[in-house]
Design a protein around this motif. Structure first.
Motif, PDB file in Angstrom:
ATOM      1  N   MET A  56       0.813  -1.212   0.000  1.00 24.92           N
ATOM      2  CA  MET A  56       0.000   0.000   0.000  1.00 24.92           C
ATOM      3  C   MET A  56       0.854   1.273   0.000  1.00 24.92           C
ATOM      4  SD  MET A  56      -3.506   0.139   2.061  1.00 24.92           S
ATOM      5  CE  MET A  56      -3.884  -1.568   1.899  1.00 24.92           C
ATOM      6  N   THR A  81      -5.336  10.039   0.725  1.00 25.71           N
ATOM      7  CA  THR A  81      -4.750   8.724   1.005  1.00 25.71           C
ATOM      8  C   THR A  81      -5.839   7.697   1.300  1.00 25.71           C
ATOM      9  OG1 THR A  81      -2.783   9.776   1.867  1.00 25.71           O
ATOM     10  CG2 THR A  81      -3.105   7.492   2.489  1.00 25.71           C
ATOM     11  N   CYS A 102      -6.720   4.438  -0.807  1.00 28.87           N
ATOM     12  CA  CYS A 102      -6.482   3.137  -0.147  1.00 28.87           C
ATOM     13  C   CYS A 102      -7.776   2.408   0.230  1.00 28.87           C
ATOM     14  CB  CYS A 102      -5.631   3.323   1.104  1.00 28.87           C
ATOM     15  SG  CYS A 102      -3.951   3.822   0.727  1.00 28.87           S
ATOM     16  N   ASP A 127      -5.327  -2.260  -2.531  1.00 27.11           N
ATOM     17  CA  ASP A 127      -5.937  -1.343  -1.575  1.00 27.11           C
ATOM     18  C   ASP A 127      -6.842  -2.103  -0.604  1.00 27.11           C
ATOM     19  OD1 ASP A 127      -8.143  -1.937  -3.115  1.00 27.11           O
ATOM     20  OD2 ASP A 127      -8.266   0.018  -4.074  1.00 27.11           O
ATOM     21  N   GLU A 134       1.900   5.827   7.108  1.00 30.82           N
ATOM     22  CA  GLU A 134       1.477   7.021   6.377  1.00 30.82           C
ATOM     23  C   GLU A 134       2.178   8.270   6.946  1.00 30.82           C
ATOM     24  OE1 GLU A 134      -2.711   7.658   6.845  1.00 30.82           O
ATOM     25  OE2 GLU A 134      -2.780   9.260   5.346  1.00 30.82           O
TER      26      GLU A 134
END
Ligand code: HEM
Length: 499
Positions: free
Chosen positions: A120, A158, A162, A240, A451
């Motif tokens: 990811m 994001t 995702c 994802d 992230e």
């Protein structure tokens, strides 16, 4: 009808309201983090409070936290019951309890394994690039930016890519239907104080909130339907969450990686014995329906957007106010960059100072201020002699623990080195719980850390954060929320001339 004396009779100190519902009024008047800190100072690590007439036990002693969240997890596997009255939303992991929760968690946990996160990370690279472009424009114009807006756009992009397989640039394209619906969700129907009810429903319980407009649920349901149909028709796959959730019912026997493994990404945030509660084992999985997929993609969006955006804003703010720490982090980033020609998932797992900065940010600004569990049977609390009746609500005041000078001397100072491995080992691991603890901890922890770390490492390669006239030495927070929510985080970004 008051219930005072309930805790006193059990030999526990208690906070008594001077008038009915004072506790509730106080939490709508004083920021919750200050209230939790003040009570911690006055009443210590174990005391009772009342929510109306309902007795609540507040537990801040790390060994007892471990007992409740890990060792005796079978008694405390649930949060307070919060049925939203919508057949889809009630399938969200965070509001489920008992067997239902176990089954959903067994399906969802593997989607956050390190192998899946690594794949990811490629999707996040694109959204970081958009953020860098947007920051570059602000730097060129010497604009004062509200970090919350820029990082909010980044975490929205994001999660869109995702969890919903949808590529957007919400900063530049505010009229995109996804962005419009998402903003409507956060701005009107679902105020942030209500979002926290998904992970700690204190306020929802108090206010009797039933929320989230059906129009918005329908929008997200319909884009998920279209995506699923498109992927099935074109035999298309993508790395994802949507794909992982869709695959979940095909791979019932596959890996239960997350409950077994800990990796370098977890670092200070996970606890070694997490997921190994003796009485908890993933159960047999029932059929996983399309509604489950929609509900949990939606949940990731709800809980993953603002939490991570806040974490990044507080990190940027802390680095701007502590230039020495910023330079040290930049040095680490430049060193890794030089050696590897860039920074990816593997490298961020090994960056010690980056981990210290993120850990210290999540301590100083503990985004989830408290955690909750409910006793599902009568229970005696360790060797305290306290008898807890079935149905009693337990609260763990995370923010107050993270500001205890016994664990963290000068707790209001930003000092990433507290989290160097040699310093960390001297503290009780359950004195640091930004993502909760035990098998019911934050399932998205690994994703959030990846992230935030990837984002910080990439943007500090290009920019420095600087305090400006609008930057306050103390941030101003919203009142009446379970999440630590700053009103604004104004800073300037300066393009680095030294790369
Ligand atoms: C810095 C960012 C974040 C913080 C500080 C945070 C914190 C928390 C905390 C404290 C809890 C409650 C844990 C407990 O009761 O022990 C929680 C639960 C949860 N979080 Fe996070 N979270 C973050 C980001 C995310 C992200 C990005 C996702 C998903 C993509 C996510 C998904 C969830 C879910 C689904 C739950 C409920 C788990 C369950 O009930 O089994 N979180 N989070």
């Amino acid at each position: 009808m008051r219930n005072y004396g309930y805790w006193k009779k059990r030999g526990v100190k208690e906070v008594q309201d001077k008038f009915p519902f004072q506790n509730i009024f106080q939490s709508l008047k004083t920021p919750l983090h200050l209230l939790l800190e003040e009570r911690y100072r006055s009443f210590g690590k174990l005391y009772g409070v009342y929510e109306g007439t309902k007795p609540i036990l507040v537990v801040a002693e790390p060994e007892l936290i471990k007992l409740i969240t890990v060792k005796d997890f079978h008694v405390f596997s649930d949060r307070r019951v919060l049925k939203l009255g919508d057949s889809t939303l009630d399938k969200m992991l965070s509001v489920q309890s008992g067997e239902e929760w176990k089954q959903t968690r067994s399906i969802i946990s593997p989607t956050f394994s390190s192998g899946k996160m690594k794949k990811m990370a490629f999707l996040i690279k694109d959204t970081i690039e958009s953020l860098i472009q947007n920051l570059e424009e602000a730097a060129d114009k010497k604009e004062v930016i509200d970090c919350k807006k820029f990082f909010g756009a980044f975490t929205m992009d994001t999660i869109a890519t995702c969890a919903f397989g949808t590529r957007v640039d919400s900063h530049k394209d505010p009229n995109n239907p996804f962005v419009k619906n998402a903003r409507a969700l956060f701005n009107t129907n679902l105020k942030l104080k209500q979002i926290f009810t998904l992970i700690c429903p204190t306020l929802a319980g108090i206010l009797g909130i039933r929320f989230i407009s059906s129009n918005i649920v329908n929008f997200f349901q319909s884009i998920t339907n279209q995506l699923v149909e498109h992927r099935q028709k074109n035999k298309e796959r993508r790395n994802d969450f949507l794909q992982l959730l869709l695959d979940a019912h095909h791979s019932v026997q596959e890996d239960d990686e997350q409950s077994q493994e800990t990796n370098s990404m977890d670092s200070a945030h996970g606890h070694e014995d997490e997921g190994k509660a003796p009485a908890w084992k993933p159960t047999m999985r029932n059929a996983w329906t399309h509604e489950d997929v929609v509900a949990n993609s939606f949940l990731f969006f709800l809980v993953g957007y603002d939490t991570t955006a806040s974490a990044l804003s507080y990190a940027a703010y802390s680095l701007a106010l502590n230039p020495d720490c910023q330079e040290k982090l930049i040095q680490e980033i430049d060193g890794v960059w030089k050696e590897h020609g860039g920074i990816n998932y593997e490298q961020i797992g090994k960056m010690v100072y980056l981990d210290c900065v993120v850990s210290e940010t999540l301590r100083l600004f503990s985004i989830a201020l408290l955690m909750e569990r409910v006793a599902n049977e009568d229970y005696e609390l360790g060797d305290t002699g306290i008898k807890i009746s079935k149905g009693t609500l337990i609260q763990i005041p995370v923010y107050a623990i993270h500001h205890d000078p016994d664990y963290y001397p000068q707790p209001d100072v930003f000092d990433p080195e507290r989290f160097l491995p040699e310093k960390k080992k001297d503290r009780h691991p359950y004195s640091y719980i930004p993502f909760g603890a035990g098998p019911r901890n934050c399932v998205g922890m690994r994703f959030a850390l990846m992230e935030a770390k990837l984002c910080l490492a990439q943007i500090l390669r290009t920019f420095r954060f600087r305090a400006c006239a609008e930057t306050r030495e103390k941030l101003d927070f919203y009142i009446g929320q379970g999440l630590l929510q700053a009103k604004k985080v104004p800073l300037q970004v300066e393009k680095r001339a030294d790369v």
